[in-house]
Design an enzyme around this catalytic site. Structure first.
Site, PDB file in Angstrom:
ATOM      1  N   LYS A 126       0.865  -1.187   0.000  1.00  0.00           N
ATOM      2  CA  LYS A 126       0.000   0.000   0.000  1.00  0.00           C
ATOM      3  C   LYS A 126       0.896   1.230   0.000  1.00  0.00           C
ATOM      4  O   LYS A 126       2.055   1.159   0.420  1.00  0.00           O
ATOM      5  CB  LYS A 126      -0.883   0.005   1.249  1.00  0.00           C
ATOM      6  CG  LYS A 126      -2.093   0.903   1.163  1.00  0.00           C
ATOM      7  CD  LYS A 126      -3.260   0.259   0.447  1.00  0.00           C
ATOM      8  CE  LYS A 126      -4.397   1.237   0.216  1.00  0.00           C
ATOM      9  NZ  LYS A 126      -5.585   0.591  -0.333  1.00  0.00           N
ATOM     10  N   ASP A 166      -6.927   4.620  -4.487  1.00  0.00           N
ATOM     11  CA  ASP A 166      -7.614   4.489  -3.193  1.00  0.00           C
ATOM     12  C   ASP A 166      -8.215   5.866  -2.934  1.00  0.00           C
ATOM     13  O   ASP A 166      -8.428   6.638  -3.894  1.00  0.00           O
ATOM     14  CB  ASP A 166      -6.619   4.055  -2.084  1.00  0.00           C
ATOM     15  CG  ASP A 166      -7.312   3.649  -0.776  1.00  0.00           C
ATOM     16  OD1 ASP A 166      -7.822   2.531  -0.698  1.00  0.00           O
ATOM     17  OD2 ASP A 166      -7.350   4.464   0.165  1.00  0.00           O
TER      18      ASP A 166
HETATM   19  P1  NDP Z   1     -12.790   8.229  -2.721  1.00  0.00           P
HETATM   20  O1  NDP Z   1     -11.697   9.189  -2.507  1.00  0.00           O
HETATM   21  O2  NDP Z   1     -13.333   8.026  -4.091  1.00  0.00           O
HETATM   22  O3  NDP Z   1     -14.023   8.566  -1.764  1.00  0.00           O
HETATM   23  C1  NDP Z   1     -13.892   8.598  -0.388  1.00  0.00           C
HETATM   24  C2  NDP Z   1     -15.191   9.111   0.196  1.00  0.00           C
HETATM   25  O4  NDP Z   1     -15.154   8.959   1.601  1.00  0.00           O
HETATM   26  C3  NDP Z   1     -15.411  10.582  -0.092  1.00  0.00           C
HETATM   27  O5  NDP Z   1     -16.787  10.836  -0.186  1.00  0.00           O
HETATM   28  C4  NDP Z   1     -14.802  11.248   1.139  1.00  0.00           C
HETATM   29  O6  NDP Z   1     -15.337  12.520   1.438  1.00  0.00           O
HETATM   30  C5  NDP Z   1     -15.180  10.254   2.217  1.00  0.00           C
HETATM   31  N1  NDP Z   1     -14.181  10.330   3.282  1.00  0.00           N
HETATM   32  C6  NDP Z   1     -12.870  10.021   3.201  1.00  0.00           C
HETATM   33  N2  NDP Z   1     -12.253  10.254   4.354  1.00  0.00           N
HETATM   34  C7  NDP Z   1     -13.196  10.725   5.171  1.00  0.00           C
HETATM   35  C8  NDP Z   1     -13.194  11.142   6.513  1.00  0.00           C
HETATM   36  N3  NDP Z   1     -12.058  11.120   7.230  1.00  0.00           N
HETATM   37  N4  NDP Z   1     -14.378  11.549   7.044  1.00  0.00           N
HETATM   38  C9  NDP Z   1     -15.501  11.552   6.324  1.00  0.00           C
HETATM   39  N5  NDP Z   1     -15.574  11.179   5.031  1.00  0.00           N
HETATM   40  C10 NDP Z   1     -14.431  10.769   4.480  1.00  0.00           C
HETATM   41  O7  NDP Z   1     -12.246   6.831  -2.127  1.00  0.00           O
HETATM   42  P2  NDP Z   1     -12.770   5.361  -2.400  1.00  0.00           P
HETATM   43  O8  NDP Z   1     -14.237   5.379  -2.592  1.00  0.00           O
HETATM   44  O9  NDP Z   1     -11.900   4.759  -3.427  1.00  0.00           O
HETATM   45  O10 NDP Z   1     -12.396   4.629  -1.022  1.00  0.00           O
HETATM   46  C11 NDP Z   1     -13.309   4.557   0.079  1.00  0.00           C
HETATM   47  C12 NDP Z   1     -12.883   3.443   1.014  1.00  0.00           C
HETATM   48  O11 NDP Z   1     -12.867   2.187   0.297  1.00  0.00           O
HETATM   49  C13 NDP Z   1     -11.480   3.583   1.636  1.00  0.00           C
HETATM   50  O12 NDP Z   1     -11.488   3.006   2.917  1.00  0.00           O
HETATM   51  C14 NDP Z   1     -10.632   2.713   0.707  1.00  0.00           C
HETATM   52  O13 NDP Z   1      -9.443   2.275   1.347  1.00  0.00           O
HETATM   53  C15 NDP Z   1     -11.592   1.565   0.455  1.00  0.00           C
HETATM   54  N6  NDP Z   1     -11.303   0.760  -0.726  1.00  0.00           N
HETATM   55  C16 NDP Z   1     -11.256   1.326  -1.968  1.00  0.00           C
HETATM   56  C17 NDP Z   1     -11.009   0.540  -3.069  1.00  0.00           C
HETATM   57  C18 NDP Z   1     -11.087   1.088  -4.455  1.00  0.00           C
HETATM   58  O14 NDP Z   1     -11.048   0.287  -5.391  1.00  0.00           O
HETATM   59  N7  NDP Z   1     -11.228   2.383  -4.653  1.00  0.00           N
HETATM   60  C19 NDP Z   1     -10.684  -0.882  -2.932  1.00  0.00           C
HETATM   61  C20 NDP Z   1     -10.864  -1.406  -1.594  1.00  0.00           C
HETATM   62  C21 NDP Z   1     -11.125  -0.588  -0.539  1.00  0.00           C
HETATM   63  P3  NDP Z   1     -14.470  13.847   1.174  1.00  0.00           P
HETATM   64  O15 NDP Z   1     -14.411  13.990  -0.323  1.00  0.00           O
HETATM   65  O16 NDP Z   1     -15.224  14.935   1.847  1.00  0.00           O
HETATM   66  O17 NDP Z   1     -13.102  13.604   1.777  1.00  0.00           O
END
Ligand code: NDP
Length: 445
Positions: A126, A166
């Site tokens: 990672k 991610d």
């Molecule tokens: P994105 O950046 O596309 O979206 C993340 C979302 O979560 C945004 O809406 C963001 O809001 C919100 N968010 C992030 N951090 C916080 C926080 N501290 N408090 C509140 N809201 C938060 O990321 P992904 O959708 O790709 O990833 C989401 C999760 O899924 C993570 O845990 C990631 O590790 C996991 N994941 C992702 C994979 C992938 O293929 N993308 C694969 C496996 C797991 P804001 O824009 O306001 O920050």
């Protein structure tokens, strides 16, 4: 925990001071391994547990870049190459201001077992940076990505280490990093990154895969009780890549997602989320969830409290780690929630997991439920290596098959170790034994 396992955990805490998320992730896995070690004591020999909790390599580097006003910024970059027993290191890059060594280490550690569960020959790693892409222009994001890749390029390669996206890293960022890698190497190594654009080596279904997979996992869990998602009310957190495609698949399977969120608050849309509008706001305009509410009569934005205050049948945490605590779990349970499938990595705190398990509801941990993303990344690598491209239906059928196999492996392992229906034990035991068997075969390395 048995003494032998407890000692390993204490050493992890002593050696990785202050890295609380890493401690949490290690504790969760080691705790599950008690019945595995009791039945197969050879897994605790040859310092195998001590080796599996220590990354093979940790890289930390300076990332200097210049903003549009000419000001110089310095961020910190990370790549943790955790375990290569099963294949090249594989795992995403996260760009978020909260990123530090402990967060990347927790994610890399989880990735080892998740990747093992997919049965696709990929090791665990990672990376990321404390860079915040929010509010930055495309040119600023490009300059940051180029600087980040200038260092990262010397550590990665299609047979060595294959990063993906991610939080904060999507198609735009992968494009800028791939462009810089190609320029530095003078080589079109499509297989060095996944999550690429469709015109330059990307795979259909990669964008949708994590969200789709988390919903397919929920559907598989429900099928063990003779139920399905049809007609169920779904509470989703996050509004990024995972959340959007979890909502899409839930709708396709006849459920009604009514919430999503970002760091500014959460939206409740009782009529059911208007997915096209959500995609327009988040994917096209890179806007905030408030922009959705302005254009959607009947939807409301809540800026205090938690999305888990909204009652529903199914919860899909798809934002970030530790976003669902013990209180939130109790509220969800009071509201009638019977299924939790984690789209995010470690979104439920240990107290929340305990509450769900005590209540006997269906709980799918992230390392199993969100493995569809990395599984489809491995499918992208397979297509790149074969210089071929599958259509959407082919790629989706493969994803669906992999998610069903992961579910069945978890069920079988939970039964083998005497806790039927415990998907946490099942995922950890099945993932661990696959990696551990190969580490033993490779000798002390
Ligand atoms: P994105 O950046 O596309 O979206 C993340 C979302 O979560 C945004 O809406 C963001 O809001 C919100 N968010 C992030 N951090 C916080 C926080 N501290 N408090 C509140 N809201 C938060 O990321 P992904 O959708 O790709 O990833 C989401 C999760 O899924 C993570 O845990 C990631 O590790 C996991 N994941 C992702 C994979 C992938 O293929 N993308 C694969 C496996 C797991 P804001 O824009 O306001 O920050």
């Amino acid at each position: 925990m048995q003494d032998v396992v407890e000692k390993v955990y204490e050493q992890v805490v002593a050696r990785n001071r202050g890295e609380v998320e890493f401690h949490q992730a290690v504790h969760e896995v080691l705790e599950s391994l008690d019945p595995v070690i009791a039945k197969h004591p050879h897994y605790a020999e040859g310092a195998l547990l001590e080796r599996i909790v220590e990354p093979e390599r940790q890289i930390m580097f300076r990332v200097p870049w210049v903003d549009d006003a000419g000001q110089v910024h310095v961020n910190r970059g990370f790549r943790i190459e955790f375990n290569s027993a099963l294949g090249p290191y594989k795992g995403g890059l996260r760009f978020h201001p909260s990123v530090n060594a402990g967060i990347i280490k927790f994610l890399g550690f989880e990735q080892i077992f998740k990747n093992a569960l997919t049965a696709q020959g990929i090791g665990g790693g990672k990376g990321g940076s404390d860079f915040d892409p929010h509010g930055r222009s495309d040119a600023e994001v490009m300059r940051f990505c180029q600087s980040f890749m200038t260092e990262l390029a010397r550590h990665i390669g299609p047979s060595t280490d294959v990063p993906a996206g991610d939080i904060g890293v999507g198609g735009r960022e992968i494009g800028y990093m791939f462009g810089q890698y190609k320029r530095l190497r003078n080589s079109y190594d499509a297989g060095v990154l996944t999550g690429k654009g469709l015109a330059w080596g990307g795979s259909l279904v990669r964008t949708e895969a994590t969200g789709y997979g988390a919903v397919l996992f929920a559907q598989s869990m429900l099928s063990t009780k003779g139920e399905s998602l049809e007609g169920k009310k779904v509470i989703v957190s996050g509004a990024g890549n995972v959340a959007i495609y979890a909502i899409e698949k839930a709708q396709q399977l006849g459920a009604t997602p009514i919430t999503f969120s970002d760091s500014s608050g959460y939206v409740v849309d009782e009529a059911g989320v208007d997915l096209e509008l959500l995609k327009q706001v988040k994917e096209v305009e890179r806007g905030r969830v408030a922009d959705y509410v302005e254009r959607r009569p009947g939807a409301r934005l809540v800026t205090g409290g938690s999305v888990w205050d909204v009652p529903g049948d199914v919860a899909l945490p798809c934002a970030t780690q530790n976003e669902l605590d013990g209180d939130a779990a109790a509220t969800l349970l009071r509201g009638g929630c019977g299924v939790v499938s984690e789209g995010a990595n470690m979104p439920s705190t240990p107290e929340a997991v305990e509450a769900f398990q005590k209540a006997g509801i269906l709980f799918g941990p992230g390392k199993a439920a969100n493995a569809g993303g990395v599984a489809t990344s491995a499918l992208e690598m397979e297509q790149n290596a074969g210089r071929t491209r599958w259509d959407f239906a082919t790629a989706e059928a493969k994803l669906t098959g992999i998610m069903a196999d992961i579910h069945d492996s978890c069920v079988a392992a939970a039964e083998e170790y005497g806790r039927p229906g415990d998907y946490v034990l099942g995922a950890n035991a099945a993932g661990f034994t696959r990696v551990a068997d190969v580490m033993i075969a490779h000798g002390i390395v």
